[in-house]
Design a protein around this motif. Structure first.
Motif, PDB file in Angstrom:
ATOM      1  N   MET A 388      43.761  31.405  39.425  1.00 34.57           N
ATOM      2  CA  MET A 388      42.704  31.764  40.375  1.00 34.57           C
ATOM      3  C   MET A 388      43.027  31.305  41.796  1.00 34.57           C
ATOM      4  O   MET A 388      42.618  31.944  42.764  1.00 34.57           O
ATOM      5  N   ILE A 389      43.765  30.225  41.939  1.00 36.55           N
ATOM      6  CA  ILE A 389      44.153  29.774  43.278  1.00 36.55           C
ATOM      7  C   ILE A 389      45.076  30.792  43.942  1.00 36.55           C
ATOM      8  O   ILE A 389      44.995  31.064  45.155  1.00 36.55           O
ATOM      9  N   ASN A 390      45.939  31.411  43.145  1.00 33.37           N
ATOM     10  CA  ASN A 390      46.902  32.376  43.683  1.00 33.37           C
ATOM     11  C   ASN A 390      46.447  33.826  43.541  1.00 33.37           C
ATOM     12  O   ASN A 390      47.222  34.746  43.796  1.00 33.37           O
ATOM     13  N   ALA A 391      45.200  34.051  43.113  1.00 30.72           N
ATOM     14  CA  ALA A 391      44.736  35.422  42.848  1.00 30.72           C
ATOM     15  C   ALA A 391      44.699  36.274  44.112  1.00 30.72           C
ATOM     16  O   ALA A 391      45.031  37.463  44.088  1.00 30.72           O
ATOM     17  N   GLU A 392      44.307  35.669  45.213  1.00 31.15           N
ATOM     18  CA  GLU A 392      44.176  36.444  46.451  1.00 31.15           C
ATOM     19  C   GLU A 392      45.535  36.874  47.000  1.00 31.15           C
ATOM     20  O   GLU A 392      45.649  37.936  47.634  1.00 31.15           O
ATOM     21  N   LYS A 393      46.571  36.091  46.739  1.00 35.43           N
ATOM     22  CA  LYS A 393      47.901  36.413  47.258  1.00 35.43           C
ATOM     23  C   LYS A 393      48.764  37.166  46.243  1.00 35.43           C
ATOM     24  O   LYS A 393      49.887  37.555  46.559  1.00 35.43           O
ATOM     25  N   SER A 394      48.234  37.358  45.059  1.00 34.05           N
ATOM     26  CA  SER A 394      49.024  37.970  43.994  1.00 34.05           C
ATOM     27  C   SER A 394      49.224  39.472  44.229  1.00 34.05           C
ATOM     28  O   SER A 394      48.449  40.123  44.944  1.00 34.05           O
ATOM     29  N   LYS A 395      50.296  40.024  43.631  1.00 35.13           N
ATOM     30  CA  LYS A 395      50.541  41.459  43.716  1.00 35.13           C
ATOM     31  C   LYS A 395      49.603  42.256  42.812  1.00 35.13           C
ATOM     32  O   LYS A 395      49.415  43.443  43.015  1.00 35.13           O
ATOM     33  N   TYR A 396      49.036  41.600  41.822  1.00 32.56           N
ATOM     34  CA  TYR A 396      48.216  42.281  40.822  1.00 32.56           C
ATOM     35  C   TYR A 396      46.742  42.101  41.190  1.00 32.56           C
ATOM     36  O   TYR A 396      46.124  41.076  40.892  1.00 32.56           O
ATOM     37  N   GLN A 397      46.210  43.122  41.857  1.00 35.90           N
ATOM     38  CA  GLN A 397      44.873  43.036  42.430  1.00 35.90           C
ATOM     39  C   GLN A 397      43.841  43.910  41.703  1.00 35.90           C
ATOM     40  O   GLN A 397      42.712  44.047  42.166  1.00 35.90           O
ATOM     41  N   ALA A 398      44.190  44.467  40.556  1.00 30.16           N
ATOM     42  CA  ALA A 398      43.269  45.397  39.878  1.00 30.16           C
ATOM     43  C   ALA A 398      41.984  44.693  39.444  1.00 30.16           C
ATOM     44  O   ALA A 398      40.880  45.205  39.664  1.00 30.16           O
ATOM     45  N   VAL A 399      42.119  43.528  38.857  1.00 28.45           N
ATOM     46  CA  VAL A 399      40.929  42.808  38.374  1.00 28.45           C
ATOM     47  C   VAL A 399      40.078  42.330  39.544  1.00 28.45           C
ATOM     48  O   VAL A 399      38.843  42.421  39.514  1.00 28.45           O
ATOM     49  N   ARG A 400      40.726  41.845  40.576  1.00 35.50           N
ATOM     50  CA  ARG A 400      39.979  41.334  41.728  1.00 35.50           C
ATOM     51  C   ARG A 400      39.206  42.455  42.413  1.00 35.50           C
ATOM     52  O   ARG A 400      38.046  42.269  42.810  1.00 35.50           O
ATOM     53  N   ARG A 401      39.817  43.620  42.545  1.00 37.81           N
ATOM     54  CA  ARG A 401      39.103  44.763  43.137  1.00 37.81           C
ATOM     55  C   ARG A 401      37.962  45.223  42.235  1.00 37.81           C
ATOM     56  O   ARG A 401      36.890  45.615  42.714  1.00 37.81           O
ATOM     57  N   LYS A 402      38.170  45.167  40.960  1.00 33.97           N
ATOM     58  CA  LYS A 402      37.138  45.583  40.003  1.00 33.97           C
ATOM     59  C   LYS A 402      35.891  44.717  40.128  1.00 33.97           C
ATOM     60  O   LYS A 402      34.762  45.214  40.080  1.00 33.97           O
ATOM     61  N   TYR A 403      36.084  43.422  40.301  1.00 32.32           N
ATOM     62  CA  TYR A 403      34.939  42.509  40.342  1.00 32.32           C
ATOM     63  C   TYR A 403      34.367  42.312  41.738  1.00 32.32           C
ATOM     64  O   TYR A 403      33.550  41.415  41.941  1.00 32.32           O
ATOM     65  N   THR A 404      34.794  43.131  42.694  1.00 37.10           N
ATOM     66  CA  THR A 404      34.079  43.186  43.973  1.00 37.10           C
ATOM     67  C   THR A 404      32.922  44.180  43.921  1.00 37.10           C
ATOM     68  O   THR A 404      32.136  44.268  44.871  1.00 37.10           O
ATOM     69  N   ASN A 405      32.817  44.894  42.820  1.00 35.96           N
ATOM     70  CA  ASN A 405      31.750  45.883  42.640  1.00 35.96           C
ATOM     71  C   ASN A 405      30.409  45.167  42.443  1.00 35.96           C
ATOM     72  O   ASN A 405      30.336  44.151  41.746  1.00 35.96           O
ATOM     73  N   PRO A 406      29.339  45.681  43.036  1.00 37.73           N
ATOM     74  CA  PRO A 406      28.015  45.055  42.822  1.00 37.73           C
ATOM     75  C   PRO A 406      27.596  45.033  41.359  1.00 37.73           C
ATOM     76  O   PRO A 406      26.777  44.191  40.958  1.00 37.73           O
ATOM     77  N   LYS A 407      28.143  45.955  40.566  1.00 39.15           N
ATOM     78  CA  LYS A 407      27.831  45.959  39.135  1.00 39.15           C
ATOM     79  C   LYS A 407      28.275  44.658  38.478  1.00 39.15           C
ATOM     80  O   LYS A 407      27.657  44.198  37.518  1.00 39.15           O
ATOM     81  N   HIS A 408      29.318  44.051  39.014  1.00 38.34           N
ATOM     82  CA  HIS A 408      29.826  42.778  38.513  1.00 38.34           C
ATOM     83  C   HIS A 408      29.434  41.617  39.412  1.00 38.34           C
ATOM     84  O   HIS A 408      30.108  40.583  39.447  1.00 38.34           O
ATOM     85  N   MET A 409      28.345  41.780  40.153  1.00 36.24           N
ATOM     86  CA  MET A 409      27.777  40.732  41.015  1.00 36.24           C
ATOM     87  C   MET A 409      28.724  40.294  42.130  1.00 36.24           C
ATOM     88  O   MET A 409      28.535  39.198  42.689  1.00 36.24           O
TER      89      MET A 409
END
Length: 431
Positions: A388-409
């Motif tokens: 999670m510390i390296n999530a913002e800088k990681s190349k794999y952003q699918a999960v992070r983009r998914k959970y920016t949805n209001p459906k996932h708070m």
């Protein structure tokens, strides 16, 4: 008029029946024929019971005879006497008198021995009472601290709360039966980086097809189990394995699974329907038709109930779980353990208002239902914290983009994910 004539006929019939009944009456002491007398005429010839001769009886005069009474033989019954077996007396033993011998006993020694015995008995009673009290106290405290989380579901037969503990015990047996080994890609053409790219792309496909959460977790589980058993997959066929695994998981979990042509389209026609079907047969045969390995989501729902988690806690824990799906370093952990670590980290970052004063995050109720203590969970919590510390800088952003949805708070945008607590936990050395 018809009714009147009918009534007259009925009366006539009733009179004839009465006559028949009268004719069928027996004189006392006379026997009746075996089948009775059928007809309206009265039989005037009767047989005398005593002489055997027939005698004519007129209608006006009826011979009355005393009924023959057979004398009953009276048997005198004596009173029942209770039979008792004679008690055999033991033979008298002659005991010879023993000559008395005077023994000198020191009264001081006897008193001291009695005192020591009394003290030892008292100490034993005290120790037994202390042990019993300690067991009672521990038993009572366990009853107080461990809650029955299925108590509210007793009245709903659909939730089968009676079998809940047995079901989750069976799921723990299944995760041991179908493990994913650590570093299973060693010696293969497929590398951990290729696996991360594949899983990140499958998360986007899963979201585009609007599939269930269980379908995604089962897809990754099929890929990992297949790659560790079948080690001849090349780099060009890795995407085919991923698409086919999602195709199988959709048919296993979804009510209406996507058509095979949709998976051909999503790969930009890189593979044909025939190739997907051939790979499906290979995967099913390699895994021996066994797709019942439990998912982390199953255990997370149980733990959230035991820990009285709020929706925000549960959603953050799901975010941690999906991030863990991408990375090869944590894929070997049992689903029950990684679910417990995700919920622990969620409670640690967001806090839990349901906890009482002085109560730890991982309560005795959670220890009971998860079968994991804090020292079992913390190493996995550290690994998730590093991700999670390296999530913002990681190349794999699918999960992070998914959970920016209001459906996932918008859970991936929360400031707690950048807190010093998470940083300290990631850098903390766990022995």
């Amino acid at each position: 008029m018809a009714f009147r004539s009918r009534a007259v006929n009925i009366n006539v019939a009733n009179q004839e029946n009465v006559k028949n009944v009268k004719s069928m009456t027996l004189v006392p002491g006379q026997r009746r024929a075996a089948l009775g007398e059928i007809g309206n005429k009265v039989n005037n010839h009767r047989t005398n019971d005593l002489t055997g001769k027939a005698s004519q009886i007129t209608k006006d005069k009826v011979l009355l005879k005393k009924p023959v009474i057979s004398k009953q033989v009276q048997i005198k019954v004596d009173k029942f006497e209770k039979l008792e077996k004679p008690v055999q007396k033991a033979p008298v033993q002659i005991v010879k008198p023993v000559p008395k011998t005077e023994v000198h006993v020191d009264n001081r020694l006897l008193a001291e021995a009695n005192k020591n015995e009394t003290d030892s008995n008292a100490n034993k009673k005290d120790s037994d009472s202390n042990v019993a009290k300690k067991e009672t106290d521990s038993f009572s405290t366990d009853l107080i601290t461990i809650e029955d989380i299925d108590e509210e579901d007793r009245k709903n037969p659909i939730l089968v709360s009676v079998y809940s503990n047995d079901i989750y015990a069976h799921l723990r047996d299944l995760e041991v039966l179908f493990p994913v080994k650590e570093k299973y890609l060693q010696g293969q053409e497929v590398t951990p980086k290729m696996r991360c790219v594949l899983v990140d792309w499958l998360i986007e496909v899963h979201e585009q097809f609007h599939l269930m959460q269980e379908t995604l977790y089962l897809t990754i589980a099929i890929i990992d189990r297949f790659l560790q058993d079948f080690k001849l997959i090349t780099r060009k066929r890795l995407q085919l394995v991923g698409v086919t695994a999602m195709f199988i998981a959709s048919k296993y979990e979804e009510m209406y699974s996507p058509d095979i042509s949709d998976f051909v389209y999503i790969t930009d026609n890189a593979y044909t329907k025939g190739e997907i079907l051939q790979m499906e047969l290979l995967i099913i045969k390699t895994l021996n038709f066994s797709f019942g390995r439990p998912l982390p989501l199953h255990f997370l729902r149980r733990y959230s109930k035991a820990g009285k988690a709020l929706p925000v806690h549960h959603t953050l824990a799901k975010y941690f779980l999906e991030q863990s799906l991408v990375y090869y370093e944590v894929c070997h952990h049992p689903p029950s353990l990684i679910a417990a670590a995700a919920l622990y980290l969620s409670f640690l970052l967001l806090g839990n208002d349901n906890l009482q004063d002085g109560e730890v995050i991982w309560t005795k109720t959670l220890v009971h239902y998860s079968t994991y203590r804090v020292k079992d969970v913390l190493p996995v919590v550290k690994e998730i914290s590093v991700i999670m510390i390296n999530a913002e800088k990681s190349k794999y952003q699918a999960v992070r983009r998914k959970y920016t949805n209001p459906k996932h708070m918008k859970i991936s945008l929360r400031p707690e994910l950048k807190s010093p607590t998470l940083q300290a936990l990631a850098n903390h050395r766990i022995e």
